[in-house]
Write an enzyme that holds these catalytic residues in place. Structure first.
Site, PDB file in Angstrom:
ATOM      1  N   VAL A 335       0.840  -1.203   0.000  1.00 29.49           N
ATOM      2  CA  VAL A 335       0.000   0.000   0.000  1.00 29.49           C
ATOM      3  C   VAL A 335       0.870   1.247   0.000  1.00 29.49           C
ATOM      4  O   VAL A 335       1.928   1.288   0.631  1.00 29.49           O
ATOM      5  CB  VAL A 335      -0.953   0.035   1.217  1.00 29.49           C
ATOM      6  CG1 VAL A 335      -1.953  -1.098   1.153  1.00 29.49           C
ATOM      7  CG2 VAL A 335      -0.178  -0.025   2.524  1.00 29.49           C
ATOM      8  N   ASP A 336       0.428   2.239  -0.739  1.00 25.61           N
ATOM      9  CA  ASP A 336       1.040   3.555  -0.671  1.00 25.61           C
ATOM     10  C   ASP A 336       0.572   4.213   0.630  1.00 25.61           C
ATOM     11  O   ASP A 336      -0.471   3.850   1.172  1.00 25.61           O
ATOM     12  CB  ASP A 336       0.606   4.372  -1.891  1.00 25.61           C
ATOM     13  CG  ASP A 336       1.275   5.723  -1.933  1.00 25.61           C
ATOM     14  OD1 ASP A 336       2.449   5.803  -1.547  1.00 25.61           O
ATOM     15  OD2 ASP A 336       0.626   6.696  -2.352  1.00 25.61           O
ATOM     16  N   LYS A 337       1.349   5.162   1.117  1.00 27.60           N
ATOM     17  CA  LYS A 337       0.959   5.820   2.371  1.00 27.60           C
ATOM     18  C   LYS A 337      -0.037   6.946   2.131  1.00 27.60           C
ATOM     19  O   LYS A 337      -1.171   6.904   2.603  1.00 27.60           O
ATOM     20  CB  LYS A 337       2.197   6.377   3.094  1.00 27.60           C
ATOM     21  CG  LYS A 337       1.862   7.165   4.375  1.00 27.60           C
ATOM     22  CD  LYS A 337       3.098   7.713   5.033  1.00 27.60           C
ATOM     23  CE  LYS A 337       3.681   8.880   4.273  1.00 27.60           C
ATOM     24  NZ  LYS A 337       2.814  10.100   4.323  1.00 27.60           N
TER      25      LYS A 337
END
Length: 668
Positions: A335-337
């Site tokens: 996941v991207d932040k």
């Protein structure tokens, strides 16, 4: 007249007429004992019928009704079999057609009628079930608006929704469907967006918010400027996507299709050999009937259509059967932040001044002036804060050089301004004092993103922004683990200290920080090399390489985004992290049902073969059991359309919340 025409075209017309004729035959046989005799057909046929039915050397009226029943039910089957042969395909219909014709030739009229009648019922059940499993698509089509009320020359005019012109003002009143995609220009209201996002709680809308065609106003009055009409609406794109997805084949289904191409001829050869070796024509014909792989062929598509339809109803678009199967195997999620684990709406939190002769507003003014030429998400909070404090940048900077993963260099008032991390300043040979490094580390450890501001070769201060962690981020990670995901990894371009602070708050399993877009790709590839099936969740811009490399690319908050809906393997229409574990759970349920259906189909065929050779299964009994297995497979797949206990608990909570929102809207 129209009702009769529709009835004749329905799936159940042939089975009902055939069944009526069979009942008539059985009634005549019972009431008249076969005494109503007529001489029909050639003598060899008459004698064959007499031999089988023991009714003398005549063709009884009961047999005539039974023969007509087999013709009514079998005509379509024979036509389909012939058409398949014309394209060199040996279909299931051919097995039934040969068996029915053979049974008729030897005078076994009851078996011919029973086999074709039961097979026709099976076809009707399959067609009806596929329509039922496509209910999510039908529901989407049903919510498509028909009319719109627009303002033209100051008057309210009702026109077909497809005739609204871009830029026109559309009026959305309480209880009405939103007819177009658009932006609210005035008014407030609560909009039920469940048809798009799967979220049952109405969303509050006000000026500059976006609304979507097919959603429903639950209160308030909105004036909406039309931006998407007809085929250009989000709803139309979703319908198109679901249509394509439900028709796309899974790998298992493709295998079953290849298997049936060999299986069907093999059954015919087996039946021929059995007939030649035993001299028993009835045995050969019975093998043809019970060897039909009908339940096997329908076992996969009915589950896929039901699974994808159920997902779409919940605001989860899955690209097709192949992606559904892959989703069920996901063992790692990257996941991207920003915008995924966080809200994606960062705000300025700190301004640290590092030169005595400067003020807070001076540091902010230089930083905002440089960021005025940047498209980075962190530029907006600096510019907004500068505007609020009266030091908003005027115009745009001169030469602007974005440095990927590091920051930005800009020319402002003939001065070079750097805004970014320590590696950016090192690249431009700017010395960063220990006090600045300590301040950066302190801010980062608090989960904030610090950016050093340097004018020419001097560091003048630090600005820090923070993005609130989503409330459901930690819950998503727990649910992913509960659904069999072994590792959840954060891939971010932010510093490690910031990433670790977010990781601690959410319970993330593994952190990769200070990554460039190509580094994210490498991280996903590394997970795949370790044996994981990887899903990547990102915004589709700087995450594009990683999304393309991952086994499954997931787009979040895809409502209104044509690119996300069309390109993502999974598009989560609502901005809700919990949709991801829900998608994986639904995919695994679907694949489990596919496996159960295959087992049911194969076990049924094996048991029937054993029954035939042991002498306990006749042609009609074999077809009855066969169609029973088809029905079981169908009912098993339709379980996907029902709410599980988890879904029920969630929906009850959402329903309560929706009641509160609606009560609030009414009170206004």
């Amino acid at each position: 007249m129209d009702a009769m025409r529709r009835w004749r075209r329905s799936n159940w017309f042939v089975p009902v007429v055939s069944g009526f004729l069979i009942l008539a035959s059985l009634s005549i046989e019972h009431l008249l004992g076969g005494s109503a005799n007529i001489a029909i057909g050639p003598r060899w046929w008459v004698h064959a019928g007499a031999h089988v039915h023991g009714s003398g050397d005549v063709f009884t009226l009961a047999n005539a009704f039974m023969f007509v029943a087999s013709v009514v039910a079998g005509y379509g089957i024979v036509v389909k079999a012939f058409r398949a042969l014309m394209v060199r395909f040996i279909s299931i219909d051919l097995l039934v057609a040969i068996a029915a014709i053979g049974a008729t030739i030897i005078g076994n009229f009851w078996e011919a009628a029973a086999v074709t009648f039961l097979f026709a019922i099976g076809h009707a059940l399959e067609a009806g079930t596929m329509n039922k499993t496509r209910s999510a698509l039908a529901a989407l089509v049903a919510v498509a608006p028909d009319n719109a009320v627009v303002l033209r020359d100051g008057d309210q005019v009702e026109v077909p929704a497809g005739q609204v012109r871009p830029g026109e003002i559309v009026l959305v009143k309480s209880g009405a469907k939103v007819p177009v995609d658009g932006q609210v220009v005035s008014g407030t209201g609560a909009i039920d967006e469940s048809s798009i996002t799967g979220e049952s709680i109405p969303a509050e809308k006000a000026a500059s918010d976006h609304v979507f065609a097919g959603t429903i106003s639950r209160g308030g009055f909105l004036q909406v400027m039309a931006t998407g009409i007809g085929a250009d609406t989000t709803l139309a794109r979703i319908i198109h996507r679901v249509e394509e997805a439900q028709d796309a084949k899974a790998k298992t289904q493709a295998f079953i299709d290849r298997f049936s191409k060999w299986y069907t001829p093999a059954v015919m050869i087996l039946a021929l050999l059995a007939g030649l070796l035993t001299g028993d024509v009835v045995l050969a014909l019975t093998l043809l009937v019970i060897g039909c792989p009908g339940a096997l062929v329908i076992s996969i598509p009915v589950a896929i259509v039901a699974g994808i339809g159920r997902s779409a109803r919940n605001g989860i678009l899955i690209k097709g059967g192949e992606y559904l199967e892959t989703t069920a195997k996901i063992s790692a999620v990257a996941v991207d932040k920003t915008g995924t684990l966080t809200e994606g709406r960062p705000v300025l939190t700190d301004v640290v001044v590092l030169q005595r002769d400067l003020l807070r507003r001076d540091v902010l003014r230089w930083a905002a002036a440089a960021e005025a030429g940047s498209e980075h998400p962190l530029a907006r909070p600096l510019i907004d804060a500068a505007r609020e404090e009266g030091v908003a940048p005027e115009g745009i900077p001169g030469a602007v050089t974005p440095v990927t993963g590091k920051g930005i260099s800009a020319a402002v008032a003939n001065r070079r301004v750097l805004v970014g991390n320590i590696p950016l300043l090192e690249e431009y040979d700017v010395v960063v004092e220990s006090t600045a490094v300590a301040a950066v580390n302190t801010l980062a450890s608090e989960g904030k993103t610090p950016m050093i501001v340097a004018v020419d070769d001097a560091v003048i201060g630090i600005v820090a922004v923070a993005d609130a962690i989503r409330e459901d981020a930690s819950k998503m990670i727990r649910r992913l683990s509960a659904n069999g995901v072994k590792k959840v990894v954060m891939l971010t371009g932010d510093t490690r200290l910031v990433a670790e602070a977010i990781g601690r708050a959410t319970g993330i399993h593994e952190i990769h920080a200070s990554l460039l877009p190509e580094d994210k790709l490498d991280a996903v590839a590394q997970l795949q090399n370790e044996g994981y099936v990887v899903a990547m969740v990102g915004d589709g811009v700087n995450d594009a390489p990683a999304l393309a490399t991952a086994d499954i690319g997931v787009a979040m908050g895809a409502a209104g985004s044509a690119v996300a809906v069309e390109t993502a393997d999974i598009a989560l229409m609502g901005d809700n992290l919990l949709k991801l574990p829900e998608a994986i759970r639904l995919a695994r349920r679907t694949v489990n049902i596919m496996r159960q259906n295959i087992a049911i189909a194969l076990i049924t065929v094996i048991l029937l073969l054993v029954g035939v050779f042991s002498g306990g299964v006749t042609m009609s009994v074999g077809m009855l059991v066969h169609e029973g297995s088809v029905l079981i497979v169908i009912l098993n797949a339709m379980r996907l359309l029902r709410n599980s206990r988890n879904d029920t608990a969630t929906s009850n909570t959402e329903r309560s919340a929706r009641n509160v929102v609606e009560a609030s809207a009414r009170s206004k």
